[in-house]
Every structure is written in structure tokens, then in C-alpha cells.
Scaffold this motif. Sequence first.
Motif, mmCIF file in Angstrom:
data_model
loop_
_atom_site.group_PDB
_atom_site.id
_atom_site.type_symbol
_atom_site.label_atom_id
_atom_site.label_comp_id
_atom_site.label_asym_id
_atom_site.label_seq_id
_atom_site.Cartn_x
_atom_site.Cartn_y
_atom_site.Cartn_z
ATOM 1 N N LEU A 264 -4.208 4.542 6.985
ATOM 2 C CA LEU A 264 -4.586 3.376 6.496
ATOM 3 C C LEU A 264 -3.161 2.496 7.204
ATOM 4 C CD1 LEU A 264 -6.212 0.885 5.514
ATOM 5 C CD2 LEU A 264 -5.148 1.854 3.099
ATOM 6 N N ILE A 265 -1.915 2.886 6.322
ATOM 7 C CA ILE A 265 -0.271 2.776 6.710
ATOM 8 C C ILE A 265 0.023 2.592 7.732
ATOM 9 C CG2 ILE A 265 2.272 3.092 6.260
ATOM 10 C CD1 ILE A 265 1.008 4.818 3.456
ATOM 11 N N GLY A 266 -0.424 3.640 8.571
ATOM 12 C CA GLY A 266 -0.230 3.601 10.417
ATOM 13 C C GLY A 266 -1.269 2.358 10.809
ATOM 14 N N PHE B 110 1.396 7.767 -6.974
ATOM 15 C CA PHE B 110 -0.144 8.713 -7.152
ATOM 16 C C PHE B 110 -0.997 9.814 -6.909
ATOM 17 C CE2 PHE B 110 0.230 3.957 -9.087
ATOM 18 C CZ PHE B 110 1.115 4.288 -9.755
ATOM 19 N N VAL B 111 -0.115 10.263 -5.365
ATOM 20 C CA VAL B 111 -1.066 11.028 -4.082
ATOM 21 C C VAL B 111 -0.701 12.775 -4.623
ATOM 22 C CG1 VAL B 111 -1.960 11.592 -2.231
ATOM 23 C CG2 VAL B 111 -1.686 9.067 -3.343
ATOM 24 N N THR B 112 -1.748 13.372 -4.722
ATOM 25 C CA THR B 112 -1.559 15.138 -4.947
ATOM 26 C C THR B 112 -2.119 15.523 -4.549
ATOM 27 O OG1 THR B 112 -2.309 14.758 -7.052
ATOM 28 C CG2 THR B 112 0.095 14.544 -6.677
ATOM 29 N N ASP B 113 -3.031 14.845 -3.590
ATOM 30 C CA ASP B 113 -4.437 15.888 -3.128
ATOM 31 C C ASP B 113 -4.573 15.608 -0.975
ATOM 32 O OD1 ASP B 113 -6.949 17.112 -3.309
ATOM 33 O OD2 ASP B 113 -7.220 14.493 -2.089
ATOM 34 N N MET B 114 -4.355 16.738 -0.755
ATOM 35 C CA MET B 114 -4.390 16.699 0.827
ATOM 36 C C MET B 114 -5.166 15.675 1.331
ATOM 37 S SD MET B 114 -1.746 17.516 3.082
ATOM 38 C CE MET B 114 -1.570 17.743 4.788
ATOM 39 N N PRO B 115 -6.307 15.383 1.139
ATOM 40 C CA PRO B 115 -7.034 14.782 1.446
ATOM 41 C C PRO B 115 -6.786 13.446 1.375
ATOM 42 C CG PRO B 115 -8.253 16.209 1.215
ATOM 43 C CD PRO B 115 -7.358 16.618 0.388
ATOM 44 N N ILE C 152 0.706 -1.255 -0.098
ATOM 45 C CA ILE C 152 0.173 0.188 0.071
ATOM 46 C C ILE C 152 0.945 0.857 -0.192
ATOM 47 C CG2 ILE C 152 -1.938 1.091 1.437
ATOM 48 C CD1 ILE C 152 -2.946 -1.461 2.159
ATOM 49 N N VAL C 153 1.950 1.115 0.669
ATOM 50 C CA VAL C 153 3.336 2.443 0.817
ATOM 51 C C VAL C 153 3.555 2.958 -1.097
ATOM 52 C CG1 VAL C 153 5.299 2.597 0.977
ATOM 53 C CG2 VAL C 153 4.027 1.645 2.506
ATOM 54 N N ASN C 154 3.417 1.982 -1.831
ATOM 55 C CA ASN C 154 3.501 2.847 -3.502
ATOM 56 C C ASN C 154 2.593 3.518 -3.683
ATOM 57 O OD1 ASN C 154 6.114 0.389 -4.129
ATOM 58 N ND2 ASN C 154 4.559 -0.833 -2.938
ATOM 59 N N MET D 272 -3.922 12.380 3.807
ATOM 60 C CA MET D 272 -3.912 12.045 5.009
ATOM 61 C C MET D 272 -4.905 10.433 5.056
ATOM 62 S SD MET D 272 -5.389 16.017 6.748
ATOM 63 C CE MET D 272 -5.592 15.706 8.301
ATOM 64 N N GLY D 273 -5.857 10.476 4.443
ATOM 65 C CA GLY D 273 -6.749 8.821 4.306
ATOM 66 C C GLY D 273 -5.560 7.592 4.130
ATOM 67 N N LEU D 274 -5.027 7.691 3.338
ATOM 68 C CA LEU D 274 -3.643 6.774 2.743
ATOM 69 C C LEU D 274 -3.108 6.734 4.275
ATOM 70 C CD1 LEU D 274 -2.779 4.583 1.297
ATOM 71 C CD2 LEU D 274 -0.386 6.420 -0.516
#
Length: 416
Positions: free
Chosen positions: A318-320, A305-310, A299-301, A313-315
Motif C-alpha cells: 500500500l505504501i509503495g 503497530f504491525v508484528t504479523d508478516m502478512p 499511513i507509514v505510522n 506485506m500488505g502495508l
Amino acid sequence: MPFGFYMIMAAQFFSALADNALLIASIYMLREMQAPQEYEPLLKLFFTVSYVLLAAFVGAFADSMPKWRVMLISNTIKIGGCSLMFFGVHPLAAYAVVGLGAAAYSPAKYGILTEYLPARLLVVANGWIEGLTVGAIILGTLVGGVLIKPDIAATLLSLNLPYIDTVPEIALCVIGALYVIAALFNLKVPDTGVDHKALKSNPLYLIHDFNHCLKLLWRDKLGQISLATTTLFWGAGATLQFIVIKWAEQALQLDLSKASMLQGVVAVGVAIGAVLAARMVSMRSAVRVIPLGIAMGIIVNVMIFVTDMPVAMGLMVLIGALSGFFVVPMNALLQHRGHILMGAGHSIAVQNFNENLSILVMTGLYAFLIRSGFSINTVVVAFGLFVAGTMYLVKLRHEANQRQFDSVAQLDDVRH
């Protein structure tokens, strides 16, 4: 839980809070000095080098006197490191002194749990300790980020305290006060009444004894699995701290203060996972969480692909959460096996040696990749695939051990 356990938690909370606030303040100081960017991950390397070099001695030191006294001495060393930074010593050197205190603190902090509590409470106790430690990481990174904000720093400097004229100086004063609060709670940590071993004066004996304990834990079928997973987790977690800051600055265009707060969002997820694990996972089912380590690496990968702040934060949450749910049962299992095989302080020292050697190697590799000009996205992918692949190999090893002998069946199956 007995009252003394809450004193242990309070002491750990404020000590960890100060450690993490000091990391952000140290990064700020390096940037003010215009130090090379690879110096930032080297902060973690200098912090953890004492865990590795002194591993043979800190476990014996922790078992040689009441744990509350060890914690108090260690916290005093941390205050000394913070003071050195205040008086102009290079952040890398001063943070190394704080790491020396932390290396001595850790065997006492975890070792007292196995002395003070029965084995059936170790998972839930670790859930509380890890959850609270992660809470301290969250608040510590936030406090560090807040203290270096120009408007907050200006407000604090307007108090006109003597000999305090700069942002780093006022930040270090606040952080030093947190260490003092932790030291006051150390005085209230209970004496467990466990018989202590006199500290041997011969360093060769201590090294030989540590080497014996190291081999003992790696040869144990459950010890080697829990030690391998926690070793990987802490190395990956330390590296992820710096990856998140660098990634947030490049992908989300955040400054250091805001990027450190996003790092705190990861810790929110870890706290959630730690609390859920303490409630849902028994000692016997601890090894079943290994696939979550594989999932975390994969999931770290998604970060690239993420450039949006919300979404970011969700990602991070989840990783945490996967990390927290994964590490708490494995940490409890490792403490349980270590306490049976060699005693609390020695066991935690072996654990610290392996985990912090992993931190040294992984943060060192990260610093090398950054210095070599690799993009942060390349680093993220390499990091995620390494974690997932290594955890899969650990899973295969455990399954092979179980085919020889079902050692898991001997563990307690009580949930809280």
C-alpha cells in the motif's frame, strides 16, 4: 513506443538491478567487517554525494554528446566501483565511485526521453521507466539477498572460479556481470540526432550556468511544485529503504536476507502505482496526486503497530502503491517544464541535485537518530509526520500559485 525506447528501458533495468543488488551486498560486507550500524545508511550518503557535488557538471556533460555514449561511460564507471570493492577497497569508498557513475548516468537516462519522445508520451514513458526501475529494485534487493544466503553462496563457490573464495567475492562477480549486460544494451540506445552543446572547459561558467538553471526551475510555478514533491519523495524513499530493513529485523525478527526481500515488497507496490498512474493520469491532472503524498506519510505510522508478516506485506504494498502513483506524474511534469525552460540534461541535473541533497540530509538524519539511540518506532513516527506535513505545505503553496494564475490549464490532458 519506438524500438529504441525498449533499449533505453533494458539498459536502465540492468543498471538499476545491479545498483540495488550491490547495496545489499555492501551492507553484508559492512556487517562482516563488524562496522558500526550507522555505516549502513551512510552507504546511501556516499552513493548520492556525487549527485550533489557534480550537479553543475553532469548536466552539461550529458548534453555535450549523444546520450547513449554518456550512459556507456557512466556504466563503465559503475563497473570500476564494483571492481574496487572486489579488490578490498572499503565498501563506503567503492560505493561512492558507483554513485559517481550513477550521477552521470541519470541526466542521460531521463534526458533522452525528452529528446526521443513527444511531450504527450512523457507520462506514460515515465510510468514504464519508473515501473521498470522499481522492478529492478525488487529483483535487485532479491538478488542481493539471495547471493548472500549461505546455501546459494556455497553452491556458487563450489564452481571453484579462480581468485573467488568468499561470499562477497562471488556476489560481486554476479553483480559485475549485470553491469556488463547493461553496458551492452547501452550500445543499442539510439542517437536522437539532437544538436549537442560543446562542453565548456571553464568550471566557473558551468557553476554559474547551473545556478541560473536552478533558480529558473524553482521560480517556475509548476516547476517548483513538481521539484519540491519529487525532492521529498526521493529523500523519503531512500530513507525508507533502511527504515524497512531495521524495522523488519526488530518487529518481525527477520535477518538481512529476508528483510531485503520485504524491502522489495514496497517496490512491488511502487510498480503497481506507477503503472496505474501512467494509464490514468494526464499531464494536466498531475498536480491532483499531491494528497497521496500526505496519505503516504500518515499511513507509514501504521508500521509501529504491525508484528504479523502478512499484514506487514500488505502495508508495504500500500505504501509503495501510493508512492508510485504519486511520483510518476510529478516526475513527468518536472521533466516537461525543465525541458521547456533549459534543456533535458541541465533540467535532470537540477532535479538530481535537489533530490539527492534531500537523500543526503534525510539519510544523514536517520543515521544520527540511530546513533543517538532512538528506537525504530520513534524514527518511523517522526519520518511519517515529516513527510505528511511537508507535502501539506507544498499543497498550500500550489493552491496559492493557482489563485494568481491557472498554469495547469496550459498542460496536455491526454491519457494513455
